[in-house]
Motif scaffolding. Structure first.
Motif, PDB file in Angstrom:
ATOM      1  N   THR A 189      38.430  46.024  38.785  1.00 30.54           N
ATOM      2  CA  THR A 189      38.286  46.524  37.414  1.00 30.54           C
ATOM      3  C   THR A 189      37.164  45.798  36.681  1.00 30.54           C
ATOM      4  O   THR A 189      36.366  46.407  35.954  1.00 30.54           O
ATOM      5  CB  THR A 189      39.615  46.341  36.643  1.00 30.54           C
ATOM      6  N   ARG A 190      37.104  44.496  36.902  1.00 26.86           N
ATOM      7  CA  ARG A 190      36.026  43.719  36.255  1.00 26.86           C
ATOM      8  C   ARG A 190      34.661  44.176  36.746  1.00 26.86           C
ATOM      9  O   ARG A 190      33.714  44.292  35.944  1.00 26.86           O
ATOM     10  CB  ARG A 190      36.233  42.239  36.545  1.00 26.86           C
ATOM     11  N   LEU A 191      34.537  44.459  38.047  1.00 27.07           N
ATOM     12  CA  LEU A 191      33.264  44.922  38.582  1.00 27.07           C
ATOM     13  C   LEU A 191      32.873  46.260  37.959  1.00 27.07           C
ATOM     14  O   LEU A 191      31.698  46.485  37.598  1.00 27.07           O
ATOM     15  CB  LEU A 191      33.348  45.050  40.101  1.00 27.07           C
ATOM     16  N   LEU A 192      33.848  47.166  37.799  1.00 25.82           N
ATOM     17  CA  LEU A 192      33.554  48.457  37.180  1.00 25.82           C
ATOM     18  C   LEU A 192      33.083  48.281  35.742  1.00 25.82           C
ATOM     19  O   LEU A 192      32.124  48.948  35.291  1.00 25.82           O
ATOM     20  CB  LEU A 192      34.798  49.350  37.224  1.00 25.82           C
ATOM     21  N   ILE A 193      33.751  47.382  35.003  1.00 24.40           N
ATOM     22  CA  ILE A 193      33.351  47.144  33.605  1.00 24.40           C
ATOM     23  C   ILE A 193      31.966  46.525  33.538  1.00 24.40           C
ATOM     24  O   ILE A 193      31.131  46.892  32.683  1.00 24.40           O
ATOM     25  CB  ILE A 193      34.405  46.237  32.918  1.00 24.40           C
ATOM     26  N   VAL A 194      31.668  45.573  34.432  1.00 24.79           N
ATOM     27  CA  VAL A 194      30.358  44.924  34.438  1.00 24.79           C
ATOM     28  C   VAL A 194      29.258  45.934  34.740  1.00 24.79           C
ATOM     29  O   VAL A 194      28.194  45.936  34.092  1.00 24.79           O
ATOM     30  CB  VAL A 194      30.338  43.766  35.456  1.00 24.79           C
ATOM     31  N   ILE A 195      29.483  46.827  35.729  1.00 27.95           N
ATOM     32  CA  ILE A 195      28.482  47.841  36.066  1.00 27.95           C
ATOM     33  C   ILE A 195      28.231  48.753  34.875  1.00 27.95           C
ATOM     34  O   ILE A 195      27.083  49.083  34.534  1.00 27.95           O
ATOM     35  CB  ILE A 195      28.937  48.655  37.292  1.00 27.95           C
TER      36      ILE A 195
ATOM     37  N   ILE B 149      28.263  39.259  37.817  1.00 22.51           N
ATOM     38  CA  ILE B 149      28.926  38.991  39.093  1.00 22.51           C
ATOM     39  C   ILE B 149      27.858  38.889  40.157  1.00 22.51           C
ATOM     40  O   ILE B 149      26.958  39.741  40.233  1.00 22.51           O
ATOM     41  CB  ILE B 149      29.931  40.116  39.446  1.00 22.51           C
ATOM     42  N   ASP B 150      27.922  37.845  40.973  1.00 20.94           N
ATOM     43  CA  ASP B 150      26.922  37.637  42.021  1.00 20.94           C
ATOM     44  C   ASP B 150      26.876  38.820  42.982  1.00 20.94           C
ATOM     45  O   ASP B 150      27.886  39.506  43.213  1.00 20.94           O
ATOM     46  CB  ASP B 150      27.238  36.365  42.808  1.00 20.94           C
TER      47      ASP B 150
ATOM     48  N   LEU C  14      31.043  42.107  48.818  1.00 18.90           N
ATOM     49  CA  LEU C  14      32.348  41.816  49.432  1.00 18.90           C
ATOM     50  C   LEU C  14      33.443  42.694  48.847  1.00 18.90           C
ATOM     51  O   LEU C  14      34.297  43.222  49.583  1.00 18.90           O
ATOM     52  CB  LEU C  14      32.679  40.341  49.243  1.00 18.90           C
ATOM     53  N   ILE C  15      33.443  42.866  47.524  1.00 19.95           N
ATOM     54  CA  ILE C  15      34.476  43.700  46.882  1.00 19.95           C
ATOM     55  C   ILE C  15      34.391  45.134  47.380  1.00 19.95           C
ATOM     56  O   ILE C  15      35.406  45.735  47.776  1.00 19.95           O
ATOM     57  CB  ILE C  15      34.312  43.645  45.346  1.00 19.95           C
ATOM     58  N   TRP C  16      33.166  45.697  47.376  1.00 17.55           N
ATOM     59  CA  TRP C  16      33.022  47.079  47.834  1.00 17.55           C
ATOM     60  C   TRP C  16      33.321  47.215  49.329  1.00 17.55           C
ATOM     61  O   TRP C  16      33.877  48.236  49.772  1.00 17.55           O
ATOM     62  CB  TRP C  16      31.614  47.614  47.534  1.00 17.55           C
TER      63      TRP C  16
END
Length: 553
Positions: free
Chosen positions: A535-541, A4-5, A11-13
């Motif tokens: 959720t996707r950001l959490l999984i990517v991290i 994720i860029d 922006l999400i956070w």
């Protein structure tokens, strides 16, 4: 590649932090509410040590907007009022007399003398000296009739003119009465709404019921009487010529005149011309102020038409008294000393600061076109509201815990990620409601409970899709990426249909139905955001830190 860029992550956070920040004041509801009330009181009537102490209960650099609690949660005042539309008929007919007099005067040789007869509230009667001129008089008065402004009464006029002997009678047509009824109720709705909103109450419910009734519900007020004090005054301001001054309440007066008491001088009455020179409808502004002696007063300003009439009258009547009348009481009757140009002036009297402030509010909001009869009044205590809140909390917690347990049991670590997103989803929903000043009702709590159940639906679709991709012997990163890509259309379709339903409920419904629609619609938006992005950001991290060779969903 699963990534994720950076700008998207920021922006999400940022959106999450903003939502949590706006939701935070609701955790300290009573403290923030005291802070808001103190700040409003300081702006309105000045600072005191107690108000400063209450204002300091919440930091000024943090948002102080709260989710407003509806009448069923907080308690408050409930009124059902009936608009006295008959008063509007009488005012409309009385206002016709100057026009009738002016149109008949040039024809005195034909119609004879013109005299207004006692008014019964339904029919305006004029006696003419020459019965043979009745046809001409009726023709002239009918020329004053105007088309009725209504979609259902096209082609009809507002006046019915008849004559018998020496008496010329003028009444309103049925079509005009119906149009007046509609306009009067709508105007009353708007004026009541402006008065309640400007006084500072939170999220009132003001709706028309039937042809001439208005439902008014205001959360947070201590009693129905407090609500009646805000809206019960018509605040009809008029400026009328003074005929004489007397101590007799039943003093003789001619047709077109009336006897009104003095507000400040007990036992003093004024005989006034009934038709005012200027009315409160010509006001464009009214503000609390102080007179030259430092006493509370109200300054006012007319629109151009009112200013012109006011200026012309004062220029022509220097040395004559001029009555300022509020709700059929003479506030003051000063003598006109000079031509008053510019259309501004000041109302003085024995006001307190609070009375002058409230009077300015009422005058700015405008006069109620007719009086109100209160058919039903109730005060809903906060105890009932607290019971509803407690029941709503229990329902929400049961749903919440049930969903959390199910997700962990079904999807393990990925279920934990979904649960984190679910918790943040509820916080974001509360934050959005706070930011827009939304109202939470008991049906609104039901919408939140439904949102809790629906919030993980998108995650379930994604996780099941990832499972399918893993069975195809794809690597973990590719399976996760394809899972989100291929579940996206199903997520969008399912949520759009539910969102359309929420929009229809909001547009077509009212009161509690709208409360449910708002929380459901906003809950869908926050759910899609947390499921697709958070959720996707959490999984990517997690994936970037652990780099697992295999995953289990």
């Amino acid at each position: 590649m699963l990534q994720i860029d950076t700008w998207k992550r920021v922006l999400i956070w940022a959106l999450v932090v903003a939502g949590l920040t706006f939701a935070l004041p609701n955790v300290f509801y009573n403290r923030v509410e005291q802070h808001n009330d103190a700040v409003a009181a300081i702006k309105k009537s000045g600072s005191t040590p107690d108000r400063e102490a209450q204002a300091a209960l919440w930091p000024s650099y943090l948002p102080a907007t709260l989710v407003n609690l509806g009448l069923d949660l907080r308690g408050g005042a409930h009124l059902l009022a009936e608009v006295r539309v008959q008063e509007v008929y009488a005012s409309r007919l009385e206002a016709l007399w100057p026009d009738i007099r002016d149109v008949l005067r040039p024809e005195r040789e034909t119609v004879g003398t013109i005299r207004l007869q006692p008014f019964d509230g339904e029919t305006l009667r004029v006696r003419i000296g020459n019965p043979d001129g009745m046809d001409r008089a009726m023709q002239l008065v009918r020329g004053l009739a105007q088309p009725v402004v209504s979609l259902t009464a096209a082609g009809t006029t507002d006046l019915v003119v008849s004559g018998q002997g020496e008496i010329l009678s003028v009444t309103l047509s049925d079509a005009e009465k119906q149009a007046l009824d509609d306009r009067t109720v709508q105007q009353s709705l708007e004026i009541i709404r402006r008065r309640i909103d400007e006084v500072g109450t939170r999220e009132p419910t003001i709706q028309q019921q039937g042809a001439d009734r208005i439902l008014i519900q205001v959360p947070g007020l201590g009693s129905a009487q407090e609500l009646k004090d805000i809206i019960g005054t018509t605040a009809q301001l008029t400026f009328q010529p003074v005929v004489s001054r007397t101590t007799n309440a039943n003093a003789e007066h001619g047709a077109g005149e009336e006897v009104l008491p003095s507000l400040d001088e007990s036992g003093t009455f004024y005989v006034l011309e009934s038709v005012p020179v200027v009315t409160g409808e010509d006001l464009i502004d009214a503000q609390p102020s102080f007179d030259q002696n430092g006493r509370p007063a109200v300054t006012f300003r007319f629109n151009p038409a009112g200013a012109r009439r006011f200026g012309d009258y004062t220029a022509e009547n220097i040395g004559s008294p001029f009555a300022i009348v509020l709700d059929n009481e003479v506030i003051s009757a000063p003598v006109i000393q000079s031509h008053i140009a510019g259309g501004s002036g000041i109302i003085t009297g024995n006001f307190t600061i609070e009375e002058s402030t409230n009077l300015a509010v009422l005058l700015r909001a405008g006069a109620l076109p007719a009086g109100l009869d209160f058919l039903e009044e109730r005060t809903i205590g906060p105890e009932l509201g607290q019971d509803s809140i407690d029941a709503g909390k229990i329902a929400t917690m049961v749903a919440f815990v049930g969903v959390l347990v199910f997700m962990v049991a079904s999807y393990g670590l990925f279920g934990i990620f979904a649960n984190i997103a679910l918790i943040l989803n509820i916080a974001l929903l509360i934050g959005v409601l706070s930011a827009i000043g939304g109202t939470l009702t008991l049906p609104g709590i039901a919408g939140i409970v439904l949102t809790v159940g629906m919030a993980v639906d998108a995650n379930v679709l994604v996780f099941e899709r990832i499972r399918e991709e893993l069975k195809s012997a794809r690597g973990p990163a590719r399976a996760i990426e394809l899972g989100y890509e291929r579940a996206l259309s199903a997520i969008i379709d399912a949520n759009i249909t539910t969102f359309i339903t929420a929009v229809i409920l909001f547009v077509m419904g009212s009161g509690p139905v709208r409360g449910f629609a708002i929380t459901l619609g906003l809950g869908i938006i926050t759910s899609v955001f947390t499921a697709i992005y958070l959720t996707r950001l959490l999984i990517v991290i997690w994936f970037e830190r652990r780099r697992p060779k295999t995953i289990e969903v």
